[in-house]
Every structure is written in structure tokens, then in C-alpha cells.
Design an enzyme around this catalytic site. Structure first.
Site, PDB file in Angstrom:
ATOM      1  N   CYS A 171       0.825  -1.215   0.000  1.00  0.00           N
ATOM      2  CA  CYS A 171       0.000   0.000   0.000  1.00  0.00           C
ATOM      3  C   CYS A 171       0.856   1.261   0.000  1.00  0.00           C
ATOM      4  CB  CYS A 171      -0.924  -0.013   1.208  1.00  0.00           C
ATOM      5  SG  CYS A 171      -0.097  -0.502   2.736  1.00  0.00           S
ATOM      6  N   HIS A 176      -2.361   5.361   6.402  1.00  0.00           N
ATOM      7  CA  HIS A 176      -0.965   5.782   6.573  1.00  0.00           C
ATOM      8  C   HIS A 176      -0.877   7.253   6.155  1.00  0.00           C
ATOM      9  CE1 HIS A 176       0.218   1.569   6.805  1.00  0.00           C
ATOM     10  NE2 HIS A 176      -0.168   1.328   5.579  1.00  0.00           N
TER      11      HIS A 176
HETATM   12  P1  NAD Z   1      -5.451 -10.783   6.279  1.00  0.00           P
HETATM   13  O1  NAD Z   1      -4.844 -11.448   7.435  1.00  0.00           O
HETATM   14  O2  NAD Z   1      -6.515  -9.753   6.492  1.00  0.00           O
HETATM   15  O3  NAD Z   1      -6.052 -11.864   5.280  1.00  0.00           O
HETATM   16  C1  NAD Z   1      -5.381 -13.026   4.922  1.00  0.00           C
HETATM   17  C2  NAD Z   1      -6.390 -14.144   4.724  1.00  0.00           C
HETATM   18  O4  NAD Z   1      -5.724 -15.312   4.245  1.00  0.00           O
HETATM   19  C3  NAD Z   1      -7.094 -14.551   6.015  1.00  0.00           C
HETATM   20  O5  NAD Z   1      -8.482 -14.659   5.737  1.00  0.00           O
HETATM   21  C4  NAD Z   1      -6.473 -15.901   6.353  1.00  0.00           C
HETATM   22  O6  NAD Z   1      -7.359 -16.742   7.043  1.00  0.00           O
HETATM   23  C5  NAD Z   1      -6.182 -16.451   4.982  1.00  0.00           C
HETATM   24  N1  NAD Z   1      -5.147 -17.487   4.922  1.00  0.00           N
HETATM   25  C6  NAD Z   1      -4.090 -17.671   5.737  1.00  0.00           C
HETATM   26  N2  NAD Z   1      -3.339 -18.703   5.323  1.00  0.00           N
HETATM   27  C7  NAD Z   1      -3.928 -19.190   4.206  1.00  0.00           C
HETATM   28  C8  NAD Z   1      -3.621 -20.242   3.309  1.00  0.00           C
HETATM   29  N3  NAD Z   1      -2.537 -20.998   3.479  1.00  0.00           N
HETATM   30  N4  NAD Z   1      -4.438 -20.457   2.259  1.00  0.00           N
HETATM   31  C9  NAD Z   1      -5.531 -19.683   2.058  1.00  0.00           C
HETATM   32  N5  NAD Z   1      -5.867 -18.660   2.875  1.00  0.00           N
HETATM   33  C10 NAD Z   1      -5.076 -18.421   3.938  1.00  0.00           C
HETATM   34  O7  NAD Z   1      -4.227 -10.161   5.454  1.00  0.00           O
HETATM   35  P2  NAD Z   1      -4.262  -8.896   4.488  1.00  0.00           P
HETATM   36  O8  NAD Z   1      -4.118  -7.665   5.293  1.00  0.00           O
HETATM   37  O9  NAD Z   1      -5.401  -9.001   3.526  1.00  0.00           O
HETATM   38  O10 NAD Z   1      -2.889  -9.085   3.726  1.00  0.00           O
HETATM   39  C11 NAD Z   1      -2.737  -9.945   2.614  1.00  0.00           C
HETATM   40  C12 NAD Z   1      -1.516  -9.521   1.824  1.00  0.00           C
HETATM   41  O11 NAD Z   1      -1.725  -8.195   1.345  1.00  0.00           O
HETATM   42  C13 NAD Z   1      -0.204  -9.477   2.613  1.00  0.00           C
HETATM   43  O12 NAD Z   1       0.864  -9.758   1.733  1.00  0.00           O
HETATM   44  C14 NAD Z   1      -0.135  -8.036   3.046  1.00  0.00           C
HETATM   45  O13 NAD Z   1       1.168  -7.615   3.343  1.00  0.00           O
HETATM   46  C15 NAD Z   1      -0.677  -7.363   1.813  1.00  0.00           C
HETATM   47  N6  NAD Z   1      -1.212  -6.022   2.031  1.00  0.00           N
HETATM   48  C16 NAD Z   1      -1.950  -5.721   3.146  1.00  0.00           C
HETATM   49  C17 NAD Z   1      -2.406  -4.443   3.339  1.00  0.00           C
HETATM   50  C18 NAD Z   1      -3.172  -4.045   4.551  1.00  0.00           C
HETATM   51  O14 NAD Z   1      -3.051  -2.924   4.982  1.00  0.00           O
HETATM   52  N7  NAD Z   1      -3.957  -4.900   5.172  1.00  0.00           N
HETATM   53  C19 NAD Z   1      -2.160  -3.460   2.379  1.00  0.00           C
HETATM   54  C20 NAD Z   1      -1.468  -3.800   1.217  1.00  0.00           C
HETATM   55  C21 NAD Z   1      -0.983  -5.082   1.061  1.00  0.00           C
END
Ligand code: NAD
Length: 336
Positions: free
Chosen positions: A140, A220
Site C-alpha cells: 500500500c 498511513h
Molecule cells: P489478512 O490477514 O486480512 O487476510 C489473509 C487471509 O488469508 C485470512 O483470511 C487468512 O485466514 C487467509 N489465509 C491464511 N493462510 C492461508 C492459506 N494458506 N491459504 C488460504 N488462505 C489463507 O491479510 P491482508 O491484510 O489481507 O494481507 C494480505 C496480503 O496483502 C499481505 O501480503 C499483506 O502484506 C498485503 N497487504 C496488506 C495491506 C493491509 O493494509 N492490510 C495493504 C497492502 C498489502
């Protein structure tokens, strides 16, 4: 036929990517994956998404009365492309699965740049992902930085970027992350990883970053100072930002991230998402020949349209990045 998209990992980013893909006319969601039958799985079922789960979770879903379409492996077999939205460092462990199925995949910014050779930002390097099998959509913060730096570099030439990032400590639904009463140097040793991450998209940019974690969930905030090669005025920069498809100039008396989110709510946006980088209009200034401004980044949503454009580039649905961006924006209501 529409491109078949699977969303592996249906959390903060995954649920938004699924909804954004579902709004496009050239791609469709063939399934999402969940590991637990929680409220997010209930909503996915209500929205009509086919839910795929690990073999070991089938029983728990059956007990919860949630219909399962198959295993995650079966979902991947059916897809043309998987958007991996599992937590950072988990995504890379799925790579062998995607390779075995011969399916294209997109990872998110929580994965290391080494997960695949191409990091992606729709404005800055759409062409590099054209037809590619594996792409990482940058984080992000990096997305927000690229959206500002790329047009400035194109128009005026960027000599040096210095940025301080005040990071939200956790997302609104996150009950595990802190701090609840501290400003945490993240990390203490400078610079932070954000500058190098921008270089995965624009290797020639000279950038130094520092980051602090703050007890807030909304957004942020970036404090930017940029030395440009050519002279320009603050109005020139405001006009340039105004012309970009994913920058929103924020005015109307707003001086905080909280009011930006309230603005998103008032606009009736889905989940109050602010997909654009939010540049505080009156903060854009030139002092002693250097550019300064504040921008706020809605971490939960700004990378979502980038994932849609990455799919379009990788699946060769559109050659021109600005056309893809416009199509994505129109379908999602970005820029309104
Ligand atoms: P999150 O924890 O909200 O969601 C992840 C999901 O994946 C959960 O529902 C979890 O149960 C599921 N999961 C875990 N292990 C799994 C597996 N082996 N197979 C299938 N599903 C599985 O995480 P998020 O915040 O959505 O982040 C996801 C990615 O996006 C990360 O790489 C993060 O760094 C990136 N990201 C996050 C944000 C943010 O601010 N939240 C912003 C940009 C990028």
C-alpha cells in the site's frame, strides 16, 4: 470468455479484490478460499462466491452449515490466474502449487520482492507485466509513493525523494496488533524498507525513507520532500496530481485521516474505501526550490485496483495501461 480469477486468501485485501474483479466485464471470480468458517466466509457465501477450503477444514464448514465447492487445489485448477492474498510470507509457500497447476499468479506487497522478478504498479510499469506468469503488486505504501513519484519524474525529473511514513498500527478489524499507546520506530535503523521497495518499480529513483508506527487504524500518512530537476510551482504540481487517475486532491477543510474516511463514508463508498492516494491539496508547497506535501494512503484498499490492472496486463486483455486504469476506475467508481 471472461478471464477466470481465483482469490486465494479472503481477508482485508482478498475480499476487496474479489469484489473489484466481480465488477469488471472482462474477468470473473470463479472462487475464493477460506480456512475458517467465520463471518467473512458467511458474507462470501451471501455474496454468492464459491468457497474453496483446505481438505482439513471441510468438516468445520459442514458443521457451520456453509457450502463448500471444493479444495483450494481444485480452485486453482479451474483458474486462469490466482490472486494470492494470504498473509505476508505465506504467499510464497503457495508458489509450487501455482507452478504445478500451470496457473498465473499475483502476490501482494507482504511478500519479499524475490517471490518473482516483476513488481507492479499500474501507472509506472504496466508493460513489464504484459503476458507475465508471476507478478507482485507492491505494498500500500509503495503503491502510494509510486503514484506520486512517477508523474513528477516524468514531467520534472526527480533528483531525490525523502519520505517519512506514519504507519497505521493495525487494520480496523484487527484485534491483535498494537501499540495502543506509543509511537514505534519501525525500524530504528534507517532507512526503512520502503525506499528500496519503490526501486523495484523505478530503479533509477534516489529515495530515502523512515517509518513510524502510530496507534491508529484508518490510514498511513506520508510526509514527502522531493527535490526536482526542473523548476515548477506548487500550482503546477497540483495540476499534475489532479490529472492523474489515482490521486485525489483533498480539500474541503479536511486536515486528518479520520475526516478522509468520514468523507469516504459520506460518498457511500463500499467499506469506506479510498482507493486513490489522498494528497492534501493545501499542503503542496515549494520551499527553497524543493517540493513538500502530505498524502494519506488507505492501506486496506489502494492496492485493489492495481490487482485488477495486473490481471489485465498479465492476461493480455489490454495493452495500454491508461485504458486499463480507466476501465478499472469506471467499474469501481474511482475518481468520483
Ligand atoms: P489478512 O490477514 O486480512 O487476510 C489473509 C487471509 O488469508 C485470512 O483470511 C487468512 O485466514 C487467509 N489465509 C491464511 N493462510 C492461508 C492459506 N494458506 N491459504 C488460504 N488462505 C489463507 O491479510 P491482508 O491484510 O489481507 O494481507 C494480505 C496480503 O496483502 C499481505 O501480503 C499483506 O502484506 C498485503 N497487504 C496488506 C495491506 C493491509 O493494509 N492490510 C495493504 C497492502 C498489502
Amino acid at each position: 470468455a471472461k478471464v477466470k480469477v481465483a482469490v486465494n486468501g479472503y481477508g482485508t485485501i482478498g475480499k476487496r479484490v474479489a469484489d473489484a474483479v466481480a465488477l469488471q466485464d472482462d474477468m470473473e471470480v470463479i472462487g475464493i478460499s477460506k480456512t475458517k468458517p467465520n463471518f467473512e466466509a458467511q458474507v462470501a457465501a451471501l455474496k454468492g462466491y464459491d468457497i474453496y477450503v483446505p481438505e482439513t477444514s471441510k468438516e468445520a464448514f459442514a458443521k457451520a452449515g456453509l457450502k463448500v465447492a471444493g479444495t483450494i487445489e481444485e480452485m486453482i485448477e479451474k483458474a486462469d490466474i490466482v490472486v494470492d492474498c494470504t498473509p505476508g510470507k505465506i504467499g510464497v509457500t503457495n508458489k509450487a502449487l501455482y507452478e504445478k497447476a500451470g496457473v498465473k499468479a499475483i502476490w501482494q506487497g507482504g511478500e519479499s520482492k524475490d517471490v518473482c522478478p516483476i513488481s507492479f504498479n499500474a501507472e509506472a510499469n504496466y508493460d513489464q507485466a504484459y503476458g507475465a506468469d508471476f507478478v507482485r503488486v507492491v505494498s500500500c505504501n509503495t503503491t502510494g509513493l509510486c503514484r506520486a513519484i512517477f508523474p513528477l519524474d516524468q514531467k520534472y525529473g526527480v533528483e531525490k525523494v525523502r519520505v517519512t511514513i506514519v504507519r497505521r498500527a493495525g487494520d480496523p478489524g484487527d484485534i491483535k496488533t498494537g501499540p495502543i499507546d506509543a509511537l514505534v520506530l519501525d525500524p530504528v535503523k534507517l532507512p526503512s524498507h520502503h525506499g528500496p521497495d519503490v526501486k523495484t518499480i523505478m530503479p533509477h529513483i534516489n529515495i530515502t525513507s523512515a517509518a513510524i508506527k502510530a496507534p491508529t487504524t484508518f490510514m498511513h500518512l506520508h510526509v514527502l520532500n522531493i527535490k526536482l530537476k526542473k523548476d515548477c510551482t506548487a500550482d503546477d504540481v497540483k495540476k499534475l496530481f489532479q490529472s492523474r487517475p489515482r490521486i485525489k486532491l483533498i480539500d474541503g477543510g479536511i486536515s486528518s485521516t479520520a475526516e478522509i474516511i468520514e468523507f469516504g463514508r459520506d460518498l457511500g463508498r463500499s467499506r469506506n474505501d479510498m482507493w486513490e492516494s489522498c494528497v492534501f491539496k493545501d499542503s503542496v508547497s515549494i520551499d527553497d526550490g524543493e517540493l513538500y506535501f502530505f498524502q494519506a494512503i488507505h492501506q486496506e484498499s489502494d492496492v485493489v485496483p492495481e490487482n485488477v490492472d495486473a490481471i489485465r496486463s498479465m492476461m493480455k486483455l489490454e495493452m495500454d495501461n491508461l485504458k486499463s486504469i480507466e476501465k478499472t476506475n469506471k467499474a469501481m467508481g474511482i475518481g468520483l
